[in-house]
Design a protein around this motif. Structure first.
Motif, PDB file in Angstrom:
ATOM      1  N   CYS A 142       6.578  13.623 -17.325  1.00 12.23           N
ATOM      2  CA  CYS A 142       5.582  14.685 -17.161  1.00 12.23           C
ATOM      3  C   CYS A 142       5.219  15.312 -18.494  1.00 12.23           C
ATOM      4  CB  CYS A 142       6.111  15.751 -16.206  1.00 12.23           C
ATOM      5  SG  CYS A 142       6.216  15.216 -14.484  1.00 12.23           S
ATOM      6  N   TRP A 143       6.198  15.480 -19.377  1.00 14.62           N
ATOM      7  CA  TRP A 143       5.901  16.044 -20.685  1.00 14.62           C
ATOM      8  C   TRP A 143       5.043  15.093 -21.513  1.00 14.62           C
ATOM      9  CZ3 TRP A 143       5.753  20.819 -21.155  1.00 14.62           C
ATOM     10  CH2 TRP A 143       6.746  21.686 -20.678  1.00 14.62           C
ATOM     11  N   ILE A 144       5.252  13.794 -21.371  1.00 14.64           N
ATOM     12  CA  ILE A 144       4.392  12.833 -22.064  1.00 14.64           C
ATOM     13  C   ILE A 144       2.952  12.976 -21.580  1.00 14.64           C
ATOM     14  CG2 ILE A 144       3.862  10.373 -22.310  1.00 14.64           C
ATOM     15  CD1 ILE A 144       6.845   9.821 -22.379  1.00 14.64           C
ATOM     16  N   THR A 145       2.783  13.098 -20.265  1.00 16.20           N
ATOM     17  CA  THR A 145       1.445  13.293 -19.710  1.00 16.20           C
ATOM     18  C   THR A 145       0.832  14.591 -20.222  1.00 16.20           C
ATOM     19  OG1 THR A 145       2.116  12.122 -17.695  1.00 16.20           O
ATOM     20  CG2 THR A 145       0.116  13.453 -17.581  1.00 16.20           C
ATOM     21  N   PHE A 146       1.635  15.652 -20.257  1.00 12.05           N
ATOM     22  CA  PHE A 146       1.149  16.937 -20.760  1.00 12.05           C
ATOM     23  C   PHE A 146       0.709  16.827 -22.215  1.00 12.05           C
ATOM     24  CE2 PHE A 146       2.275  20.800 -23.178  1.00 12.05           C
ATOM     25  CZ  PHE A 146       1.442  21.726 -22.566  1.00 12.05           C
ATOM     26  N   HIS A 147       1.500  16.136 -23.027  1.00 16.92           N
ATOM     27  CA  HIS A 147       1.170  15.984 -24.446  1.00 16.92           C
ATOM     28  C   HIS A 147      -0.141  15.208 -24.615  1.00 16.92           C
ATOM     29  CE1 HIS A 147       2.415  16.069 -28.686  1.00 16.92           C
ATOM     30  NE2 HIS A 147       1.812  14.892 -28.772  1.00 16.92           N
ATOM     31  N   LEU A 148      -0.277  14.122 -23.877  1.00 12.61           N
ATOM     32  CA  LEU A 148      -1.503  13.337 -23.948  1.00 12.61           C
ATOM     33  C   LEU A 148      -2.706  14.142 -23.464  1.00 12.61           C
ATOM     34  CD1 LEU A 148      -0.133   9.965 -22.536  1.00 12.61           C
ATOM     35  CD2 LEU A 148      -0.837  10.380 -24.883  1.00 12.61           C
ATOM     36  N   PHE A 149      -2.509  14.900 -22.409  1.00 10.19           N
ATOM     37  CA  PHE A 149      -3.603  15.689 -21.830  1.00 10.19           C
ATOM     38  C   PHE A 149      -4.092  16.746 -22.826  1.00 10.19           C
ATOM     39  CE2 PHE A 149      -5.301  19.212 -19.327  1.00 10.19           C
ATOM     40  CZ  PHE A 149      -6.207  18.547 -18.500  1.00 10.19           C
ATOM     41  N   CYS A 150      -3.159  17.441 -23.457  1.00 10.05           N
ATOM     42  CA  CYS A 150      -3.536  18.491 -24.418  1.00 10.05           C
ATOM     43  C   CYS A 150      -4.308  17.903 -25.594  1.00 10.05           C
ATOM     44  CB  CYS A 150      -2.296  19.224 -24.918  1.00 10.05           C
ATOM     45  SG  CYS A 150      -1.518  20.288 -23.687  1.00 10.05           S
ATOM     46  N   PHE A 151      -3.890  16.717 -26.051  1.00 17.78           N
ATOM     47  CA  PHE A 151      -4.577  16.136 -27.197  1.00 17.78           C
ATOM     48  C   PHE A 151      -5.933  15.581 -26.796  1.00 17.78           C
ATOM     49  CE2 PHE A 151      -5.613  13.268 -30.608  1.00 17.78           C
ATOM     50  CZ  PHE A 151      -5.116  13.911 -31.728  1.00 17.78           C
ATOM     51  N   ALA A 152      -5.999  14.898 -25.638  1.00 23.35           N
ATOM     52  CA  ALA A 152      -7.256  14.270 -25.237  1.00 23.35           C
ATOM     53  C   ALA A 152      -8.298  15.291 -24.817  1.00 23.35           C
ATOM     54  CB  ALA A 152      -6.998  13.294 -24.086  1.00 23.35           C
ATOM     55  N   VAL A 153      -7.876  16.367 -24.149  1.00 20.14           N
ATOM     56  CA  VAL A 153      -8.814  17.333 -23.587  1.00 20.14           C
ATOM     57  C   VAL A 153      -9.085  18.492 -24.547  1.00 20.14           C
ATOM     58  CG1 VAL A 153      -9.245  18.925 -21.677  1.00 20.14           C
ATOM     59  CG2 VAL A 153      -8.133  16.721 -21.240  1.00 20.14           C
ATOM     60  N   PHE A 154      -8.016  19.036 -25.139  1.00 18.18           N
ATOM     61  CA  PHE A 154      -8.164  20.241 -25.969  1.00 18.18           C
ATOM     62  C   PHE A 154      -8.006  19.971 -27.463  1.00 18.18           C
ATOM     63  CE2 PHE A 154      -6.310  21.636 -21.858  1.00 18.18           C
ATOM     64  CZ  PHE A 154      -7.405  22.353 -21.397  1.00 18.18           C
ATOM     65  N   LEU A 155      -7.727  18.706 -27.834  1.00 16.74           N
ATOM     66  CA  LEU A 155      -7.520  18.345 -29.236  1.00 16.74           C
ATOM     67  C   LEU A 155      -6.382  19.141 -29.863  1.00 16.74           C
ATOM     68  CD1 LEU A 155     -11.231  18.090 -30.473  1.00 16.74           C
ATOM     69  CD2 LEU A 155      -9.800  16.347 -29.410  1.00 16.74           C
ATOM     70  N   LYS A 156      -5.344  19.417 -29.073  1.00 14.03           N
ATOM     71  CA  LYS A 156      -4.184  20.173 -29.535  1.00 14.03           C
ATOM     72  C   LYS A 156      -2.981  19.258 -29.633  1.00 14.03           C
ATOM     73  CE  LYS A 156      -6.134  24.281 -29.629  1.00 14.03           C
ATOM     74  NZ  LYS A 156      -6.314  25.034 -30.899  1.00 14.03           N
ATOM     75  N   ASN A 157      -2.354  19.247 -30.799  1.00 13.22           N
ATOM     76  CA  ASN A 157      -1.124  18.490 -30.991  1.00 13.22           C
ATOM     77  C   ASN A 157       0.053  19.404 -30.689  1.00 13.22           C
ATOM     78  OD1 ASN A 157       0.930  16.811 -31.751  1.00 13.22           O
ATOM     79  ND2 ASN A 157       0.116  16.341 -33.771  1.00 13.22           N
ATOM     80  N   MET A 158       0.749  19.135 -29.583  1.00 12.76           N
ATOM     81  CA  MET A 158       1.809  20.019 -29.101  1.00 12.76           C
ATOM     82  C   MET A 158       3.197  19.559 -29.531  1.00 12.76           C
ATOM     83  SD  MET A 158      -0.245  22.026 -27.605  1.00 12.76           S
ATOM     84  CE  MET A 158       0.867  23.151 -26.780  1.00 12.76           C
ATOM     85  N   ARG A 159       3.284  18.900 -30.667  1.00 10.20           N
ATOM     86  CA  ARG A 159       4.583  18.372 -31.104  1.00 10.20           C
ATOM     87  C   ARG A 159       5.588  19.483 -31.393  1.00 10.20           C
ATOM     88  NH1 ARG A 159       3.390  15.082 -36.407  1.00 10.20           N
ATOM     89  NH2 ARG A 159       5.631  14.731 -36.206  1.00 10.20           N
ATOM     90  N   LYS A 160       5.109  20.705 -31.662  1.00  4.04           N
ATOM     91  CA  LYS A 160       6.033  21.818 -31.901  1.00  4.04           C
ATOM     92  C   LYS A 160       6.825  22.189 -30.645  1.00  4.04           C
ATOM     93  CE  LYS A 160       3.325  23.916 -35.632  1.00  4.04           C
ATOM     94  NZ  LYS A 160       2.573  25.124 -36.089  1.00  4.04           N
ATOM     95  N   LEU A 161       6.374  21.694 -29.499  1.00  4.13           N
ATOM     96  CA  LEU A 161       7.072  21.990 -28.245  1.00  4.13           C
ATOM     97  C   LEU A 161       8.177  20.978 -27.945  1.00  4.13           C
ATOM     98  CD1 LEU A 161       4.120  23.003 -25.885  1.00  4.13           C
ATOM     99  CD2 LEU A 161       5.678  24.492 -27.143  1.00  4.13           C
ATOM    100  N   GLU A 162       8.505  20.124 -28.890  1.00  2.00           N
ATOM    101  CA  GLU A 162       9.531  19.112 -28.641  1.00  2.00           C
ATOM    102  C   GLU A 162      10.856  19.707 -28.164  1.00  2.00           C
ATOM    103  OE1 GLU A 162      11.804  15.363 -30.858  1.00  2.00           O
ATOM    104  OE2 GLU A 162      10.353  16.606 -31.950  1.00  2.00           O
ATOM    105  N   PRO A 163      11.368  20.808 -28.754  1.00  3.48           N
ATOM    106  CA  PRO A 163      12.610  21.391 -28.215  1.00  3.48           C
ATOM    107  C   PRO A 163      12.475  21.799 -26.746  1.00  3.48           C
ATOM    108  CG  PRO A 163      12.143  22.279 -30.397  1.00  3.48           C
ATOM    109  CD  PRO A 163      10.931  21.502 -30.000  1.00  3.48           C
ATOM    110  N   LEU A 164      11.313  22.326 -26.369  1.00  8.63           N
ATOM    111  CA  LEU A 164      11.081  22.687 -24.972  1.00  8.63           C
ATOM    112  C   LEU A 164      11.095  21.454 -24.085  1.00  8.63           C
ATOM    113  CD1 LEU A 164      10.305  24.732 -22.760  1.00  8.63           C
ATOM    114  CD2 LEU A 164       7.904  24.342 -23.389  1.00  8.63           C
TER     115      LEU A 164
END
Length: 344
Positions: free
Chosen positions: A106-128
């Motif tokens: 689910c987190w992989i899907t969330f990461h892909l979704f944020c980048f594809a839709v909002f152009l946001k790289n959420m790699r800082k959320l890796e600990p979460l």
């Protein structure tokens, strides 16, 4: 609570139960080996230093844990009352492993979704990503443990559903609440997210304003590097459907369907097997692509340039290929296939 339930006298005949455990354990062993190979290759090439490879590695590590518990089901071929505590422990860990795989997916899907839709790289959320994918499974898998619901199900050790000749409604409710209900909800959400990503990417790829998917070369390259991770949520959606269908028919029927149970015993290990295979194919395709680009570049250069030492290029090709495969001892640089631009 009855502790003398036998795997061979509740939900299935002795022969069918034996076959189910052999299928489950054997495919679990294959999945275990594939996941080990995938992780060893990843760490050998030092790809774990790249964030997106770590996302894939988390999924495969959870699959490795899941496959190990599938193999442990072999110990219950000759079930007796003395093995009941072990059966409960395996059922608890089996639920935890399944949820760990689901959370990382689910987190992989969330990461892909944020980048594809909002152009946001959420790699800082890796600990979460990591912490939540450990704590949530622990909490969820503890619920049946508190209610003493783990034990022999008739097929393997998990949340008990059958009390010999009649349906244990409490077990059915707990199986749905602990796994099948959330799995169905996550299936729907991931399918919606994937559909939205496909629509948005298609729209951006065909805009008249430019050829770049996201309008910037940097984002375009990053998205192409992210694309291989799409395989993990897609495989989750594909492989979770057959077990859901099999269990729906099982819940609706007063007697177990042995064909559905055998189908379920094949699909459950396939979930872990697919994660390891995907990572192996991913790394192999990336390395092969680099080798092919190198060879084509060398071939092109050789046709355009006449050198005084024609053998120098030929001698350098094996060395360059060795470096790409991570076998060159003189080159300590690691592959940077997933070199995502720095966050801004």
């Amino acid at each position: 609570m009855e502790t003398n339930l036998s795997i061979t006298n509740c939900s299935s005949s002795p022969l069918t139960s034996t076959h189910l455990i052999y299928i489950l354990g054997s495919m679990g062993a294959v999945s275990l080996g594939v996941c080990l190979v995938a992780l060893c290759w990843l760490f050998y090439l030092k790809l774990h230093k790249q964030f997106l490879y770590r996302l894939a590695a988390y999924q495969v590590m959870a699959s490795l844990f899941h496959a190990l518990l599938l193999v442990s089901q072999f110990t219950f071929l000759e079930y007796n009352e003395s093995k009941y505590p072990s059966c409960v422990a395996v059922g608890y860990l089996f639920t935890m492993a399944g949820w760990m795989k689901t959370c990382f997916g689910c987190w992989i899907t969330f990461h892909l979704f944020c980048f594809a839709v909002f152009l946001k790289n959420m790699r800082k959320l890796e600990p979460l990503y990591v912490i939540s994918s450990i704590l949530v499974p622990i909490v969820v898998s503890t619920v049946p443990l508190i209610t003493s619901a783990y034990g022999p199900t008739g097929e393997w050790c998990w949340v008990r559903r059958k009390e010999c000749e009649h349906i244990d409604l409490d077990g059915v409710v707990e199986q749905i609440a602990v796994w099948y209900g959330p799995a169905f909800v996550l299936l729907v959400l991931q399918c919606i997210a994937m559909l939205m990503m496909m629509i948005i990417v298609y729209y951006r790829a065909h805009r008249k304003s430019g050829d770049n998917v996201f309008g910037r070369d940097q984002n375009n390259v990053a998205f192409r590097q992210l694309l291989p991770l799409v395989a993990y949520p897609v495989l989750f959606c594909i492989l979770i459907i057959p077990p859901l269908i099999a269990r729906v028919f099982g819940f609706a029927s007063s007697t177990p369907n042995h064909n559905l149970l055998m189908f379920l015993a094949i699909c459950v290990p396939a979930w872990s097997l697919s994660a390891g295979m995907t990572l192996i194919v991913h790394i192999g395709a990336m390395k092969l692509s680099k080798i092919m680009r190198l060879l084509l570049s060398r071939a092109k250069d050789s046709t355009l340039t006449i050198t005084e030492e024609p053998t120098s290029d030929a001698e350098s090709i094996p060395r360059d290929i060795s470096r790409l495969l991570g076998t060159n001892k003189d080159d300590n640089r690691s592959s940077t296939y997933f070199s995502i631009p720095s966050d801004k």
